[in-house]
Write a protein that holds these residues in place. Structure first.
Motif, PDB file in Angstrom:
ATOM      1  N   ILE A 103       0.817  -1.215   0.000  1.00 18.09           N
ATOM      2  CA  ILE A 103       0.000   0.000   0.000  1.00 18.09           C
ATOM      3  C   ILE A 103       0.855   1.272   0.000  1.00 18.09           C
ATOM      4  O   ILE A 103       0.563   2.233  -0.718  1.00 18.09           O
ATOM      5  N   ALA A 104       1.916   1.302   0.812  1.00 18.00           N
ATOM      6  CA  ALA A 104       2.740   2.509   0.905  1.00 18.00           C
ATOM      7  C   ALA A 104       3.428   2.842  -0.418  1.00 18.00           C
ATOM      8  O   ALA A 104       3.838   3.992  -0.636  1.00 18.00           O
ATOM      9  N   LEU A 105       3.558   1.866  -1.307  1.00 17.03           N
ATOM     10  CA  LEU A 105       4.248   2.083  -2.583  1.00 17.03           C
ATOM     11  C   LEU A 105       3.297   2.498  -3.703  1.00 17.03           C
ATOM     12  O   LEU A 105       3.752   2.873  -4.786  1.00 17.03           O
ATOM     13  N   PHE A 106       1.994   2.445  -3.456  1.00 14.47           N
ATOM     14  CA  PHE A 106       1.034   2.772  -4.511  1.00 14.47           C
ATOM     15  C   PHE A 106       1.225   4.184  -5.073  1.00 14.47           C
ATOM     16  O   PHE A 106       1.227   4.369  -6.302  1.00 14.47           O
ATOM     17  N   PRO A 107       1.358   5.224  -4.226  1.00 18.20           N
ATOM     18  CA  PRO A 107       1.518   6.567  -4.803  1.00 18.20           C
ATOM     19  C   PRO A 107       2.751   6.697  -5.690  1.00 18.20           C
ATOM     20  O   PRO A 107       2.698   7.343  -6.746  1.00 18.20           O
ATOM     21  N   LEU A 108       3.874   6.088  -5.296  1.00 17.74           N
ATOM     22  CA  LEU A 108       5.098   6.194  -6.087  1.00 17.74           C
ATOM     23  C   LEU A 108       4.974   5.440  -7.402  1.00 17.74           C
ATOM     24  O   LEU A 108       5.383   5.927  -8.459  1.00 17.74           O
ATOM     25  N   VAL A 109       4.395   4.237  -7.355  1.00 19.30           N
ATOM     26  CA  VAL A 109       4.177   3.476  -8.594  1.00 19.30           C
ATOM     27  C   VAL A 109       3.257   4.256  -9.529  1.00 19.30           C
ATOM     28  O   VAL A 109       3.492   4.341 -10.746  1.00 19.30           O
ATOM     29  N   ASN A 110       2.232   4.839  -8.972  1.00 24.52           N
ATOM     30  CA  ASN A 110       1.295   5.633  -9.772  1.00 24.52           C
ATOM     31  C   ASN A 110       1.999   6.831 -10.404  1.00 24.52           C
ATOM     32  O   ASN A 110       1.738   7.189 -11.556  1.00 24.52           O
ATOM     33  N   GLU A 111       2.917   7.435  -9.662  1.00 19.74           N
ATOM     34  CA  GLU A 111       3.617   8.622 -10.151  1.00 19.74           C
ATOM     35  C   GLU A 111       4.565   8.277 -11.296  1.00 19.74           C
ATOM     36  O   GLU A 111       4.582   8.969 -12.332  1.00 19.74           O
ATOM     37  N   ILE A 112       5.339   7.205 -11.158  1.00 19.53           N
ATOM     38  CA  ILE A 112       6.374   6.916 -12.157  1.00 19.53           C
ATOM     39  C   ILE A 112       5.832   6.183 -13.378  1.00 19.53           C
ATOM     40  O   ILE A 112       6.436   6.234 -14.454  1.00 19.53           O
ATOM     41  N   THR A 163      16.092   2.233  -3.163  1.00  9.75           N
ATOM     42  CA  THR A 163      16.246   1.636  -4.496  1.00  9.75           C
ATOM     43  C   THR A 163      15.189   2.225  -5.426  1.00  9.75           C
ATOM     44  O   THR A 163      15.360   3.301  -5.973  1.00  9.75           O
ATOM     45  N   SER A 164      14.107   1.494  -5.604  1.00  5.85           N
ATOM     46  CA  SER A 164      12.981   1.976  -6.404  1.00  5.85           C
ATOM     47  C   SER A 164      11.740   1.192  -6.004  1.00  5.85           C
ATOM     48  O   SER A 164      11.837   0.112  -5.404  1.00  5.85           O
ATOM     49  N   ALA A 165      10.587   1.725  -6.342  1.00  4.00           N
ATOM     50  CA  ALA A 165       9.346   1.048  -5.999  1.00  4.00           C
ATOM     51  C   ALA A 165       9.220  -0.315  -6.684  1.00  4.00           C
ATOM     52  O   ALA A 165       8.864  -1.303  -6.038  1.00  4.00           O
ATOM     53  N   PRO A 166       9.490  -0.428  -7.993  1.00  2.00           N
ATOM     54  CA  PRO A 166       9.411  -1.759  -8.618  1.00  2.00           C
ATOM     55  C   PRO A 166      10.352  -2.771  -7.973  1.00  2.00           C
ATOM     56  O   PRO A 166       9.971  -3.928  -7.764  1.00  2.00           O
ATOM     57  N   PHE A 167      11.573  -2.340  -7.650  1.00  4.17           N
ATOM     58  CA  PHE A 167      12.519  -3.261  -7.020  1.00  4.17           C
ATOM     59  C   PHE A 167      12.002  -3.711  -5.656  1.00  4.17           C
ATOM     60  O   PHE A 167      12.102  -4.898  -5.307  1.00  4.17           O
ATOM     61  N   ALA A 168      11.458  -2.770  -4.883  1.00  6.85           N
ATOM     62  CA  ALA A 168      10.934  -3.110  -3.566  1.00  6.85           C
ATOM     63  C   ALA A 168       9.768  -4.086  -3.675  1.00  6.85           C
ATOM     64  O   ALA A 168       9.638  -5.019  -2.874  1.00  6.85           O
ATOM     65  N   LEU A 169       8.913  -3.896  -4.671  1.00  5.10           N
ATOM     66  CA  LEU A 169       7.761  -4.781  -4.850  1.00  5.10           C
ATOM     67  C   LEU A 169       8.195  -6.180  -5.283  1.00  5.10           C
ATOM     68  O   LEU A 169       7.721  -7.185  -4.754  1.00  5.10           O
ATOM     69  N   VAL A 170       9.093  -6.248  -6.263  1.00  7.75           N
ATOM     70  CA  VAL A 170       9.518  -7.548  -6.792  1.00  7.75           C
ATOM     71  C   VAL A 170      10.272  -8.345  -5.735  1.00  7.75           C
ATOM     72  O   VAL A 170       9.978  -9.524  -5.484  1.00  7.75           O
ATOM     73  N   THR A 171      11.248  -7.711  -5.107  1.00  6.88           N
ATOM     74  CA  THR A 171      12.030  -8.436  -4.099  1.00  6.88           C
ATOM     75  C   THR A 171      11.168  -8.779  -2.886  1.00  6.88           C
ATOM     76  O   THR A 171      11.315  -9.854  -2.303  1.00  6.88           O
ATOM     77  N   GLY A 172      10.270  -7.873  -2.512  1.00 12.73           N
ATOM     78  CA  GLY A 172       9.392  -8.155  -1.380  1.00 12.73           C
ATOM     79  C   GLY A 172       8.453  -9.307  -1.665  1.00 12.73           C
ATOM     80  O   GLY A 172       8.270 -10.209  -0.835  1.00 12.73           O
ATOM     81  N   GLY A 173       7.845  -9.300  -2.856  1.00 11.50           N
ATOM     82  CA  GLY A 173       6.917 -10.378  -3.212  1.00 11.50           C
ATOM     83  C   GLY A 173       7.603 -11.733  -3.294  1.00 11.50           C
ATOM     84  O   GLY A 173       7.092 -12.735  -2.780  1.00 11.50           O
ATOM     85  N   LEU A 174       8.780 -11.764  -3.943  1.00  7.65           N
ATOM     86  CA  LEU A 174       9.506 -13.029  -4.050  1.00  7.65           C
ATOM     87  C   LEU A 174      10.009 -13.501  -2.684  1.00  7.65           C
ATOM     88  O   LEU A 174       9.983 -14.703  -2.385  1.00  7.65           O
TER      89      LEU A 174
END
Length: 428
Positions: free
Chosen positions: A244-253, A376-387
């Motif tokens: 949830i905390a990464l949604f605004p950044l993902v939306n922005e980029i 790092t970046s939002a995509p990196f945080a999401l991918v590494t976090g999910g995996l």
């Protein structure tokens, strides 16, 4: 042979009047709570115009949830749980009336508002562990998961409808009307609890013999492999992959910061949860609850990793919907397993542990995601976090045979305890 899809299992509503009353009251309370959340957010922003002020709402709710949730677990194993929930729900009604009154009086003191929010949260947290034990006392064992699925889908609907309804009410009649709507919903919850039968904790052999019973909920959880495995699965999923905390950044980029897109992210998770709830009969009728939870938690992590990699909006929303569906399945199966695996004399304390993990895990997970994304970046945080979440769930599955082999008991007269599962695993 393929299994056919079963839609929402409504047997609990048809077979148990007390559960039906509880479900109606809880659904009303959840809708009112969502409306109040929007009203509080709007009022705090109006009073402070600061994100520090709106952030303080989290502090006013988070601390009472943890502190009073643990105290509520001890009380739930010491007194009549119905009486405890009656008292705490009545307290929530008084707070709702207070919120309505302060808004109608034109209160400009944000500390008074936050104090009322904290008081209402404390009342809810104090009664939450006892309230969690109600379905297993009101329903046959093979309907507990179905009852929890019904409660979860009403919560998902409240998440979708409550904020929108609050926005309409505030725009037309201002803040006092939104708080008044919450008070009316809380009245329905009070009436539902009043009609419930008495639910005193069951007396154990240790109590009868005068031996000292197990004290803390954490100790009870750690001594039962199915319980700690189920909660570790949930904590792994939320702590490592909460997005949830990464949604605004993902939306922005990726999507230009469009507010409508940000709203779609949240709606996609809720839509996935509702869709899973509507076909929840497919999983609530299966007795391999531990295995179902493990699979659902792993899918949650993989779906969020997919969201981190998704390019087009449709694929991003699809990944979030899958994650929301997996989260709903995981919550339903975990909640049923915890209630059925815990002896009634300890259910309050164990429910308080589950409550704390359910509150702390997502909040810490959002904090972890924000820190990693800033480095790092939002995509990196999401991918590494999910995996990482999927791998952590796999590790729990590999090391906890009791959770993998757990089967829901067909009746409460034949409880499937950790010990019996361990014995079956050892001999099988």
């Amino acid at each position: 042979m393929t299994r056919r899809v079963r839609f929402l299992d409504t047997r609990p509503l048809l077979s148990s009047r007390p559960f039906r009353d509880l479900w109606i009251g809880t659904s009303a309370s959840q809708l009112g709570g969502q409306m109040a959340t929007v009203a509080v957010l709007a009022q705090v922003w109006d009073l402070t115009g600061s994100t520090v002020g709106t952030g303080a709402i989290g502090l006013a709710t988070g601390l009472p949830m943890v502190l009073f949730g643990l105290l509520g677990g001890t009380l739930a194993d010491s007194v009549d749980r119905r009486a405890l929930v009656r008292a705490t729900t009545a307290g929530q009604l008084l707070v709702a009336a207070g919120l309505c009154a302060q808004a109608a009086a034109g209160n400009r003191n944000v500390f008074l508002l936050l104090a009322l929010v904290a008081a209402g949260t404390a009342c809810g947290a104090l009664g939450a562990p006892a309230r969690r034990t109600f379905p297993v006392r009101l329903l046959p064992a093979d309907q507990v998961a179905a009852g929890l699925a019904l409660t979860n889908i009403s919560f998902q609907v409240a998440m979708l409808a409550g904020p929108a309804l609050a926005g309409l009410i505030i725009a037309r009649w201002d803040l006092p009307a939104a708080y008044a709507a919450q008070a009316v919903a809380t009245v329905a919850s009070v009436l539902a609890v009043i009609r419930l039968p008495a639910m005193k904790p069951e007396v154990t052999d240790a109590t009868v013999a005068g031996r000292r019973p197990e004290r803390g909920g954490w100790r009870i959880v750690l001594r039962r492999p199915t319980l700690w495995g189920s909660m570790a699965t949930d904590l792994s999923a939320t702590l490592l992959a909460m997005p949830i905390a990464l949604f605004p950044l993902v939306n922005e980029i990726r999507f230009g910061g469009n507010p409508q897109t940000l709203g779609l992210f949240l709606s996609a998770v809720a839509v996935g949860g509702i869709a899973a709830g509507l076909v929840s009969g497919t999983v609530t009728r299966r007795r391999r609850g531990g295995l179902v939870q493990l699979c659902a938690a792993a899918v949650w992590g993989l779906a969020l990793a997919g969201f981190g990699l998704a390019g087009p909006l449709w694929s991003a929303l699809g990944c979030l919907a899958v994650a929301g569906a997996a989260d709903t399945v995981s919550i339903i199966t975990r909640s049923a397993l915890v209630q059925l695996e815990t002896p009634d004399a300890y259910r309050g304390r164990v429910s308080s542990v589950e409550h704390v993990i359910g509150v702390a895990g997502p909040e810490l997970g959002n904090f972890r995601g924000g820190l990693m994304a800033s480095a790092t970046s939002a995509p990196f945080a999401l991918v590494t976090g999910g995996l990482s979440a999927a791998l952590a769930v796999a590790a729990v599955a590999a090391t906890n045979a009791s959770l993998r082999a757990y089967r829901t008991p067909p009746t409460l007269d034949e409880p499937a305890t950790s010990e019996t599962v361990d014995a079956a695993t050892a001999t099988g």
